[in-house]
Design a protein around this motif. Structure first.
Motif, PDB file in Angstrom:
ATOM      1  N   ILE A  86       0.814  -1.243   0.130  1.00 28.68           N
ATOM      2  CA  ILE A  86       0.036  -0.064  -0.184  1.00 28.68           C
ATOM      3  C   ILE A  86       0.998   1.170   0.062  1.00 28.68           C
ATOM      4  CG2 ILE A  86      -1.885  -1.026   1.210  1.00 28.68           C
ATOM      5  CD1 ILE A  86      -0.909   0.211   3.711  1.00 28.68           C
ATOM      6  N   THR A  87       0.226   2.322  -0.491  1.00 25.20           N
ATOM      7  CA  THR A  87       1.147   3.600  -0.717  1.00 25.20           C
ATOM      8  C   THR A  87       0.513   4.525   0.145  1.00 25.20           C
ATOM      9  OG1 THR A  87      -0.411   4.211  -2.548  1.00 25.20           O
ATOM     10  CG2 THR A  87       1.790   3.181  -3.084  1.00 25.20           C
ATOM     11  N   PHE A  88       1.518   5.168   0.819  1.00 31.44           N
ATOM     12  CA  PHE A  88       1.171   6.194   2.044  1.00 31.44           C
ATOM     13  C   PHE A  88       1.745   7.449   1.372  1.00 31.44           C
ATOM     14  CE2 PHE A  88       1.899   7.144   6.623  1.00 31.44           C
ATOM     15  CZ  PHE A  88       0.972   8.300   6.624  1.00 31.44           C
ATOM     16  N   TRP A  89       1.102   8.662   1.108  1.00 28.33           N
ATOM     17  CA  TRP A  89       1.669  10.082   0.775  1.00 28.33           C
ATOM     18  C   TRP A  89       1.580  10.871   2.282  1.00 28.33           C
ATOM     19  CZ3 TRP A  89      -0.634  11.514  -4.495  1.00 28.33           C
ATOM     20  CH2 TRP A  89      -0.174  10.499  -5.626  1.00 28.33           C
ATOM     21  N   HIS A  90       2.777  11.446   2.392  1.00 33.23           N
ATOM     22  CA  HIS A  90       2.744  12.343   3.608  1.00 33.23           C
ATOM     23  C   HIS A  90       3.652  13.741   3.328  1.00 33.23           C
ATOM     24  CE1 HIS A  90       7.249  11.596   4.731  1.00 33.23           C
ATOM     25  NE2 HIS A  90       6.869  10.641   4.228  1.00 33.23           N
ATOM     26  N   SER A  91       3.712  14.414   4.508  1.00 37.33           N
ATOM     27  CA  SER A  91       4.118  15.693   4.155  1.00 37.33           C
ATOM     28  C   SER A  91       5.147  16.000   5.391  1.00 37.33           C
ATOM     29  CB  SER A  91       3.506  16.704   3.921  1.00 37.33           C
ATOM     30  OG  SER A  91       2.452  16.890   4.935  1.00 37.33           O
ATOM     31  N   VAL A  92       5.749  15.086   6.109  1.00 32.79           N
ATOM     32  CA  VAL A  92       6.420  15.258   7.531  1.00 32.79           C
ATOM     33  C   VAL A  92       7.891  15.826   6.625  1.00 32.79           C
ATOM     34  CG1 VAL A  92       7.462  14.031   9.392  1.00 32.79           C
ATOM     35  CG2 VAL A  92       5.264  13.389   8.642  1.00 32.79           C
ATOM     36  N   ALA A  93       8.102  16.824   7.463  1.00 31.18           N
ATOM     37  CA  ALA A  93       9.445  17.460   6.915  1.00 31.18           C
ATOM     38  C   ALA A  93      10.542  17.651   7.852  1.00 31.18           C
ATOM     39  CB  ALA A  93       9.124  18.804   6.208  1.00 31.18           C
ATOM     40  N   ASN A  94      10.253  17.803   9.021  1.00 29.68           N
ATOM     41  CA  ASN A  94      11.163  17.934  10.377  1.00 29.68           C
ATOM     42  C   ASN A  94      12.105  16.729  10.322  1.00 29.68           C
ATOM     43  OD1 ASN A  94      11.961  17.514  13.042  1.00 29.68           O
ATOM     44  ND2 ASN A  94      11.667  19.681  12.887  1.00 29.68           N
ATOM     45  N   GLU A  95      13.327  17.049  10.034  1.00 32.83           N
ATOM     46  CA  GLU A  95      14.175  15.883  10.113  1.00 32.83           C
ATOM     47  C   GLU A  95      14.291  14.844  11.297  1.00 32.83           C
ATOM     48  OE1 GLU A  95      19.039  14.920   9.535  1.00 32.83           O
ATOM     49  OE2 GLU A  95      18.156  17.195   9.717  1.00 32.83           O
ATOM     50  N   ASP A  96      14.117  15.522  12.592  1.00 32.69           N
ATOM     51  CA  ASP A  96      13.854  14.276  13.746  1.00 32.69           C
ATOM     52  C   ASP A  96      12.647  13.816  13.727  1.00 32.69           C
ATOM     53  OD1 ASP A  96      16.364  15.266  14.711  1.00 32.69           O
ATOM     54  OD2 ASP A  96      15.652  16.935  15.871  1.00 32.69           O
ATOM     55  N   ASN A 119      11.863   9.555  13.122  1.00 36.74           N
ATOM     56  CA  ASN A 119      11.157   8.561  13.881  1.00 36.74           C
ATOM     57  C   ASN A 119       9.885   8.060  13.148  1.00 36.74           C
ATOM     58  OD1 ASN A 119      12.742   9.489  16.186  1.00 36.74           O
ATOM     59  ND2 ASN A 119      10.866   9.455  17.564  1.00 36.74           N
ATOM     60  N   PHE A 120       9.387   8.770  12.262  1.00 33.91           N
ATOM     61  CA  PHE A 120       8.432   8.409  11.218  1.00 33.91           C
ATOM     62  C   PHE A 120       8.719   7.170  10.520  1.00 33.91           C
ATOM     63  CE2 PHE A 120       5.941   9.102   7.272  1.00 33.91           C
ATOM     64  CZ  PHE A 120       4.556   8.917   7.690  1.00 33.91           C
ATOM     65  N   LEU A 121      10.209   7.119   9.882  1.00 35.09           N
ATOM     66  CA  LEU A 121      10.752   6.197   9.133  1.00 35.09           C
ATOM     67  C   LEU A 121      10.731   4.886   9.973  1.00 35.09           C
ATOM     68  CD1 LEU A 121      12.979   8.197   6.824  1.00 35.09           C
ATOM     69  CD2 LEU A 121      10.720   7.300   6.150  1.00 35.09           C
ATOM     70  N   GLU A 122      11.022   5.235  11.233  1.00 33.08           N
ATOM     71  CA  GLU A 122      11.218   4.199  12.086  1.00 33.08           C
ATOM     72  C   GLU A 122      10.171   3.389  12.403  1.00 33.08           C
ATOM     73  OE1 GLU A 122      13.566   4.562  15.502  1.00 33.08           O
ATOM     74  OE2 GLU A 122      14.955   6.015  14.699  1.00 33.08           O
ATOM     75  N   LYS A 149       6.314   6.893  19.982  1.00 36.29           N
ATOM     76  CA  LYS A 149       7.383   7.275  19.191  1.00 36.29           C
ATOM     77  C   LYS A 149       7.418   8.294  18.391  1.00 36.29           C
ATOM     78  CE  LYS A 149      11.261   5.701  17.406  1.00 36.29           C
ATOM     79  NZ  LYS A 149      12.543   5.303  17.949  1.00 36.29           N
ATOM     80  N   MET A 150       6.360   8.850  18.153  1.00 37.35           N
ATOM     81  CA  MET A 150       6.030   9.954  17.315  1.00 37.35           C
ATOM     82  C   MET A 150       5.988  11.136  18.249  1.00 37.35           C
ATOM     83  SD  MET A 150       6.360   9.220  14.274  1.00 37.35           S
ATOM     84  CE  MET A 150       6.053  10.837  13.908  1.00 37.35           C
ATOM     85  N   ALA A 151       5.676  11.041  19.413  1.00 30.62           N
ATOM     86  CA  ALA A 151       5.598  12.058  20.521  1.00 30.62           C
ATOM     87  C   ALA A 151       7.030  12.299  21.307  1.00 30.62           C
ATOM     88  CB  ALA A 151       4.556  11.819  21.229  1.00 30.62           C
ATOM     89  N   THR A 152       8.069  11.665  20.867  1.00 32.46           N
ATOM     90  CA  THR A 152       9.319  11.818  21.846  1.00 32.46           C
ATOM     91  C   THR A 152      10.380  12.718  20.832  1.00 32.46           C
ATOM     92  OG1 THR A 152      10.226   9.801  20.329  1.00 32.46           O
ATOM     93  CG2 THR A 152       9.246   9.441  22.653  1.00 32.46           C
ATOM     94  N   VAL A 153       9.928  13.259  19.904  1.00 37.51           N
ATOM     95  CA  VAL A 153      10.465  14.316  19.200  1.00 37.51           C
ATOM     96  C   VAL A 153       9.788  15.358  18.693  1.00 37.51           C
ATOM     97  CG1 VAL A 153      12.471  12.737  18.250  1.00 37.51           C
ATOM     98  CG2 VAL A 153      10.214  13.112  16.778  1.00 37.51           C
ATOM     99  N   GLY A 154      10.085  16.516  18.466  1.00 39.48           N
ATOM    100  CA  GLY A 154       9.313  17.828  18.025  1.00 39.48           C
ATOM    101  C   GLY A 154       8.441  18.180  19.249  1.00 39.48           C
TER     102      GLY A 154
END
Length: 440
Positions: free
Chosen positions: A42-52, A56-59, A355-360
């Motif tokens: 399945i394909t997932f299109w997103h706009s997460v840009a902040n490196e940190d 985490n998003f990729l992890e 995991k997603m709430a440990t950065v930014g």
């Protein structure tokens, strides 16, 4: 232009379904839960840009692909766009050309376009399923409001992710040096700022976003901004709704409060210690630290947005939303929908949310994570502050009421309030303009 876009999207979806020789929803024509007996991507299109945040998003995606996804025969492929607006443009074009992704990230302003075009599936049957369902009681209600406010039935067309709210930043060292107390009400804010502005010779508090200033204050007044369906509320009792707005504007004109001016946002002036406190998005903290002069560091912290004494406790919040694109009514489409849901369920799990709430500065959507001592121990100042405000969060509703869309109203509120604060428009003139365009 946006209305035309929605009409075009709706027509495309109708013709796409007609071309398949079927109509109605997936629930009516096929099994929602087919066996995924072969690998499906399945394909997932997103706009997460902040490196940190992106790391985490990729992890999270990799963890899914190597665990739950592998067990379920599901793999997620990502496509990144530089901004939410770019993503929306791409998704719109892809829907028209029948090349849309399976999962799309957006906010309520964009999601309403896809809902209006019948381009998203109803998540309710999946959310409530005995095997594939999720625990809805663990969500903060405010994060769910924009997920099921698009129709009278309360259909869930999305689930929340990457949420944030407004918070008040303040210079701890300045407050200590001048023996000032962090305000909790607007009356206290005026008192503190009169003292601080006398010391500084200029305004001591500002609000990054003029539209959010207006929406927050008319809601704190007890009157409100809009209903989930786009009915204006503030015009029901203009005197009461506008009283705190008028007060805020008068304090800006007096020089007790101020606007960001050419800086556009207050993170720069705050980092340069030109202003001791301001109200802005919870994600601003990252930029403040980047802008502080290493040779002139100071301690800063966050506090809840001041409230109106005797009013309705309100702090506006926003969230990104995850939706599943409608791929049709046959078994192949049902498999794509189920595979997409399996991923969404994982992304909404405690493990992924934490995991997603440990950065930014994004906030956990789940109560279990927000109250977790381990998460709280590493949370940023804005995260810790925002958690204390969650019970008073009010979302910006995404709607298309047939006359106008939420994005159009918000845009004009922002333009008009900025003009009022800059002194180029009177408040009554700004309100008359808004009611002329959007009064209902």
């Amino acid at each position: 232009m946006k209305r035309l876009l929605c009409m075009m999207l709706a027509l495309v979806m109708v013709f796409a379904l007609a071309a398949c020789g079927k109509s109605g929803t997936t629930e009516e024509t096929s099994d929602l839960f087919p066996t995924l007996d072969e690998p499906i991507t399945i394909t997932f299109w997103h706009s997460v840009a902040n490196e940190d945040v992106l790391n985490n998003f990729l992890e999270v995606i990799d963890t899914f692909n190597n665990t739950v996804g592998k067990e379920s025969n599901v793999k997620v492929d990502l496509v990144q766009y530089p901004s939410a607006a770019d993503l929306h443009t791409a998704v719109t074009g892809a829907i028209m050309s029948n090349t849309a992704p399976n999962i799309v990230m957006g906010n309520s302003i964009y999601t309403v376009d896809y809902v209006s075009a019948d381009a998203l599936i109803d998540l309710g049957p999946y959310m409530n399923h005995e095997k594939y369902g999720i625990n809805m009681d663990d969500y903060y209600p405010s994060w769910l409001t924009n997920c099921n406010s698009y129709d009278e039935k309360g259909t869930y067309f999305a689930l929340p992710c990457l949420c944030y709210s407004e918070t008040m930043y303040y210079n701890v060292d300045f407050f200590k040096e001048h023996n000032l107390t962090v305000p909790t009400t607007w009356k206290e804010a005026e008192e503190v700022c009169r003292k601080a502005s006398a010391i500084l010779g200029k305004g001591a508090l500002g609000w990054d976003n003029a539209a959010k200033m207006f929406c927050t204050l008319v809601t704190q007044s007890g009157v409100g901004y809009t209903t989930p369906r786009g009915e204006l509320l503030f015009n029901k009792d203009l005197d009461t709704a506008l009283a705190p707005v008028k007060k805020y504007i008068s304090l800006v004109q007096e020089g007790v409060f101020r606007t960001p001016g050419d800086s556009f946002y207050f993170s720069g002036p705050f980092a340069n210690q030109e202003i001791p406190m301001y109200i802005g998005s919870g994600v601003e903290g990252v930029y403040i630290d980047m802008k502080i002069d290493p040779n002139n560091k100071f301690q800063w912290d966050c506090a809840p947005v001041p409230q109106l004494e005797g009013g309705q406790k309100t702090t506006f919040c926003e969230s990104n939303l995850l939706s599943i694109v409608n791929k049709g009514n046959d078994e192949a489409a049902a498999k794509q929908h189920l595979a997409s849901w399996i991923f969404l369920k994982y992304f909404e799990s405690e493990e992924a949310v934490k995991k997603m709430a440990t950065v930014g500065a994004y906030l956990p959507i789940l109560k279990s994570v927000a109250s977790d001592p381990e998460w709280l121990a590493q949370a940023s100042p804005s995260q810790k502050c925002s958690v204390t405000q969650m019970d008073s969060f009010t979302p910006f509703y995404g709607f298309d009421n047939g006359k106008f869309m939420s994005s159009a109203l918000y845009s004009d509120v922002k333009i008009n309030m900025e003009s009022v604060l800059a002194g180029s428009m009177q408040l009554q003139e700004a309100i008359d303009s808004l009611l002329n365009l959007y009064g209902n």
